[in-house]
Design a protein around this motif. Structure first.
Motif, PDB file in Angstrom:
ATOM      1  N   ALA A 176       0.825  -1.210   0.000  1.00 48.25           N
ATOM      2  CA  ALA A 176       0.000   0.000   0.000  1.00 48.25           C
ATOM      3  C   ALA A 176       0.858   1.258   0.000  1.00 48.25           C
ATOM      4  O   ALA A 176       0.548   2.235  -0.695  1.00 48.25           O
ATOM      5  N   LEU A 183       2.299   1.567  -3.590  1.00 54.61           N
ATOM      6  CA  LEU A 183       1.312   1.908  -4.610  1.00 54.61           C
ATOM      7  C   LEU A 183       0.809   3.338  -4.463  1.00 54.61           C
ATOM      8  O   LEU A 183       0.629   4.046  -5.453  1.00 54.61           O
ATOM      9  N   THR A 184       0.561   3.784  -3.243  1.00 54.77           N
ATOM     10  CA  THR A 184       0.037   5.136  -3.056  1.00 54.77           C
ATOM     11  C   THR A 184       1.127   6.192  -3.173  1.00 54.77           C
ATOM     12  O   THR A 184       0.823   7.378  -3.314  1.00 54.77           O
ATOM     13  N   SER A 232      -5.433   6.838  -6.882  1.00 52.13           N
ATOM     14  CA  SER A 232      -6.226   5.700  -6.419  1.00 52.13           C
ATOM     15  C   SER A 232      -6.165   5.522  -4.909  1.00 52.13           C
ATOM     16  O   SER A 232      -6.609   4.493  -4.386  1.00 52.13           O
ATOM     17  N   GLN A 262      -7.538   2.535  -2.462  1.00 52.46           N
ATOM     18  CA  GLN A 262      -6.526   1.716  -1.803  1.00 52.46           C
ATOM     19  C   GLN A 262      -6.737   1.710  -0.287  1.00 52.46           C
ATOM     20  O   GLN A 262      -6.539   0.677   0.377  1.00 52.46           O
ATOM     21  N   ALA A 310      -5.440  -4.709  -5.201  1.00 60.78           N
ATOM     22  CA  ALA A 310      -4.700  -3.451  -5.152  1.00 60.78           C
ATOM     23  C   ALA A 310      -4.054  -3.153  -6.502  1.00 60.78           C
ATOM     24  O   ALA A 310      -4.063  -2.004  -6.964  1.00 60.78           O
ATOM     25  N   THR A 348      -6.762  -2.039  -8.855  1.00 67.33           N
ATOM     26  CA  THR A 348      -7.162  -0.667  -8.554  1.00 67.33           C
ATOM     27  C   THR A 348      -6.147   0.333  -9.100  1.00 67.33           C
ATOM     28  O   THR A 348      -6.518   1.439  -9.519  1.00 67.33           O
ATOM     29  N   ALA A 349      -4.889  -0.057  -9.114  1.00 68.83           N
ATOM     30  CA  ALA A 349      -3.838   0.811  -9.635  1.00 68.83           C
ATOM     31  C   ALA A 349      -3.775   0.804 -11.162  1.00 68.83           C
ATOM     32  O   ALA A 349      -2.950   1.517 -11.744  1.00 68.83           O
TER      33      ALA A 349
END
Length: 249
Positions: free
Chosen positions: A106, A109-110, A116, A120, A149, A152-153
């Motif tokens: 997480a 990715l963030t 997103s 997330q 995840a 979502t990305a």
């Protein structure tokens, strides 16, 4: 004119992804917030035994926070627990290692895709809640989170139709660079050849079909874990250190 205190503060729900010590009593937090994406903040004095909210700011906890903007790091001034998931997770090694891998993913990715972050955030707290109450096997919760995840990305894998040409499946080959299942015509050399049971498990984990996932056997779980890890590594372009400690069947 200096900004007022009210104009420098904001309130948001946040899940604690990671912490590390600062000085003798403070702690730096890596937070994933509902509305502000990834935030790095200082929680002053939380390592003192007299701290009123130190336990609320441990990894995997969800809290409503009042923060103030700082020059380099924001500052946590209030914390109210909303999801005490850290206790149930920390009490079990398999849950803890799965949660650590979720948190590292997480954070990564963030950091690279702030757009997103809100979605997330929901995925992370859902996974932590499931781990905390032991809803499913920790490794299944982890792999389901990783697939969702990534989807979502913007990197949704295909486990049925060919990811390259769209030919109807199911297919018997898997290629992370091409996006998942591939037909015989599109299959590149060196592609994995997972069993039909493994592909079915991967599809169940992506869609949240827990009845099917919970009934899966050790071999599909082991094989799917390797494919998920490879798919994650391909898109993040790095190996997650925490995945090395995850217990697998």
């Amino acid at each position: 004119m200096a900004k007022s205190f009210a104009s420098r503060t904001y309130r948001d729900d946040a899940v604690v992804l990671r912490t590390h010590k600062l000085g003798e009593a403070d702690r730096i937090l890596v937070l994933l917030t509902r509305e502000h994406g990834q935030v790095r903040a200082v929680a002053k004095g939380v390592r003192r035994t007299s701290s009123k909210f130190g336990a609320r700011l441990e990894p995997f906890m969800v809290a409503e926070l009042l923060l103030s903007h700082g020059r380099n790091l924001d500052i946590v001034t209030q914390a109210q627990t909303k999801g005490a998931y850290g206790h149930g997770i920390a009490a079990d090694y398999a849950r803890y290692t799965a949660a650590a891998a979720i948190a590292e993913t997480a954070e990564r990715l963030t950091d690279i895709d702030g757009d997103s972050a809100k979605a997330q955030y929901q995925l992370v707290i859902g996974a932590f809640a499931a781990l905390s109450r032991g809803a499913h096997a920790p490794e299944l919760i982890l792999d389901s989170y990783l697939l969702r995840a990534l989807a979502t990305a913007g990197w949704a894998p295909s486990f049925t139709d060919c990811a390259r040409c769209g030919a109807p499946g199911p297919h018997s080959a898997f290629s992370a660079p091409l996006g998942g299942a591939v037909c015989p015509a599109c299959r590149p050399p060196g592609s994995a050849s997972p069993s039909p049971e493994t592909m079915a498990l991967l599809a169940a984990l992506l869609t949240g079909d827990w009845a099917a996932a919970d009934e899966s056997g050790p071999q599909p779980r082991h094989e799917s874990a390797g494919l998920v890890a490879g798919y994650l590594q391909w898109h993040l372009e790095r190996v997650l250190r925490s995945l090395q400690h995850v217990e697998r069947v």
